[in-house]
Scaffold this active site. Sequence first.
Site, PDB file in Angstrom:
ATOM      1  CG  ASN A 160      -8.792   2.624   2.498  1.00  0.00           C
ATOM      2  OD1 ASN A 160      -8.223   2.201   1.504  1.00  0.00           O
ATOM      3  ND2 ASN A 160      -9.201   1.836   3.461  1.00  0.00           N
ATOM      4  CG  HIS A 219      -1.983  -1.058   1.151  1.00  0.00           C
ATOM      5  ND1 HIS A 219      -2.982  -1.080   0.203  1.00  0.00           N
ATOM      6  CD2 HIS A 219      -2.161  -2.156   1.908  1.00  0.00           C
ATOM      7  CE1 HIS A 219      -3.729  -2.141   0.386  1.00  0.00           C
ATOM      8  NE2 HIS A 219      -3.262  -2.815   1.410  1.00  0.00           N
TER       9      HIS A 219
END
Length: 120
Positions: free
Chosen positions: A96, A46
């Site tokens: 996110n 990520h």
Amino acid sequence: MSPPGLLRAGLWRSPAMSRCVLEPRPPGKRWLVAGLGNPGLPGTRHSVGMAVLGQLARRLGVAESWARDRRCAADLALAPLGDAQLVLLRPRRLMNANGRSVARAGNAEAAGGHWATDEL
């Protein structure tokens, strides 16, 4: 032919990519380059975008010039590239929520505002 560094990394440059890179840019153009990822969690899938952005900042000689912009919740650095200026954006939010930082930075420039690093 791709540069040797790209070949060692298992990457190559396509002819289409070469055309995009070599096309002339209008003077005074600014480009926002965002490295997405999770701050504080390097080495994870990520955080690849932040690692790439860090490498780009090192190659452009601006790795030590990050400045915090509270409006965007990100760190920013300015880097000249030919007749253009790159605004490197490293969000300080989790993966996110990185889009909020990118959107705020883009909206600030579109509204005629300037990023905090303009004052550097």
